[in-house]
Scaffold this active site. Structure first.
Site: not given
Length: 375
Positions: A96, A98, A149, A191, A218, A268, A306, A308
């Site tokens: 957002s 925030g 927020d 929050q 937060g 994330d 791995c 990748c």
């Protein structure tokens, strides 16, 4: 209330709170738990959309604040929305703005109407409130938008945290009222800083607003990790069970494993791409700094096993050479590895939940993972 997304529970681990689900959005299905690479400026740094798909990215995140400043949401709307602008046909989540309000504290002033701030690019005066954040995110056309927020710093006192939480609730209601795009889901954000009573109060208040999903904001702002886990343990029973839960800004391997253990579905973080540009890589043994001198004649991959592109084709010695020579490909290869590592970790996590052995998976992970080489 009808929402443009659905969340279906596929499996639960019997001994933990780990969950396995499918989140369906207008741009496709997302298998959860999931890690979302961060594309702040409508690109994941050093990665093309094709490469993101090749490593198994299901959904990516972009940033309302930064895209508002540059190139502007009206230009992106004119281009056909964020998906077409960046040539990404899978789901997108936009935050957002925030957190940028929080992180750019020296440039902003918060009041009930919203936030007055100075652009970090040129110092020009700007304003963003719940209505402005919703208008920008609707213009971007993301699948999931986040409510505007107020995030508090660590540490802070109880009254400061309470005031920010209550304002976040009032802004969440304003976001719901302002949000009109039928093909975009709006998530609320819990929050309450590092006070369990406030976190529980916030979780209850947001649940009553009937959002289709919930962010937990937060956290991971400088507090000790055990404190974050304690907060999650206390608040999670009050988070709606049938809705996706998104722990915002968290992305080290140990935190993903522990977050899923407590019932988190989405994560994330910029950590994977940020450290990659300096030659630091994720492995099951902990942090590996491939630019260190001891890897100059190491002809093995970043991590054995791995799948990748970097690990399948190049040695630590070669990647170190690229990094030391200032070649951009070195950072790109480390980025490919780090993102694929986290996405592959989530694949292993989902399989463990499906097979009802998540506690065993978690124990085995930490038996190997060297916390002294953590992030």
């Amino acid at each position: 209330m009808n929402h443009p997304i659905t969340f279906k529970m596929v499996a639960r681990d019997a001994k933990t709170h780990a969950r396995r689900g499918i989140l369906t959005t207008p741009h496709g299905e997302i298998q959860t738990p999931i890690f979302m690479p961060v594309g702040t400026q409508a690109t994941v740094k050093a990665m093309t959309p094709r490469e993101l798909k090749e490593i198994g990215t299901q959904i990516m995140l972009s940033n309302t604040y930064h895209l508002h400043l540059r190139p502007g949401e009206e230009l992106i709307r004119e281009a056909g929305g964020l998906h077409r602008f960046m040539s990404w046909d899978k789901p997108i989540l936009t935050d957002s703005g925030g957190f940028q309000v929080f992180s750019l504290a020296s440039l902003r002033k918060i009041r009930e109407e919203g936030v007055s701030f100075r652009s970090h690019l040129d110092g020009s005066a700007m304003f963003m409130g719940p209505e402005e954040s919703m208008a920008i995110q609707e213009a971007l056309g993301s699948d999931i938008a986040m409510a505007f927020d107020v995030c508090t710093a660590y540490p802070c006192d109880h009254q400061t945290a309470k005031d920010a939480m209550e304002r976040t609730h009032r802004w969440a209601l304003r976001c719901q009222k302002a949000h009109t795009r039928a093909d975009q889901a709006l998530f609320g954000i819990v929050q309450g800083a590092f006070f369990t009573d406030l976190r529980i109060e916030s979780a209850k208040a947001l649940a009553d607003m009937d959002f289709p999903g919930y962010g937990i904001g937060g956290l991971s702002v400088g507090e000790p990790k055990p404190m974050m886990y304690e907060i999650l343990d206390e608040m999670m029973p009050y988070m709606p069970d049938e809705k996706p839960r998104y722990l915002m800004g968290v992305g080290s391997p140990d935190c993903l494993v522990e977050g899923v253990y407590r019932g988190i579905d989405m994560f994330d973080c910029v950590l994977a791409t940020r450290i990659a540009r300096n030659g630091t890589c994720f492995t099951d043994d902990g942090r590996l700094v491939v630019r260190n001198a001891k890897y100059a004649r190491d002809f093995g991959p970043i991590e054995e096993g791995c799948d990748c592109y970097a690990c399948q084709n190049f040695s630590r010695a070669y990647i170190r050479h690229l990094l030391k020579a200032g070649e951009i490909t070195g950072g790109r290869l480390c980025t490919i590895h780090n993102l694929r590592y986290l996405l592959r970790l989530m694949e292993r996590i989902r399989k463990a939940i499906e097979e009802n052995r998540y506690e065993e998976f978690r124990n085995a992970f930490f038996a190997r993972y060297d916390m002294s080489r953590n992030f």
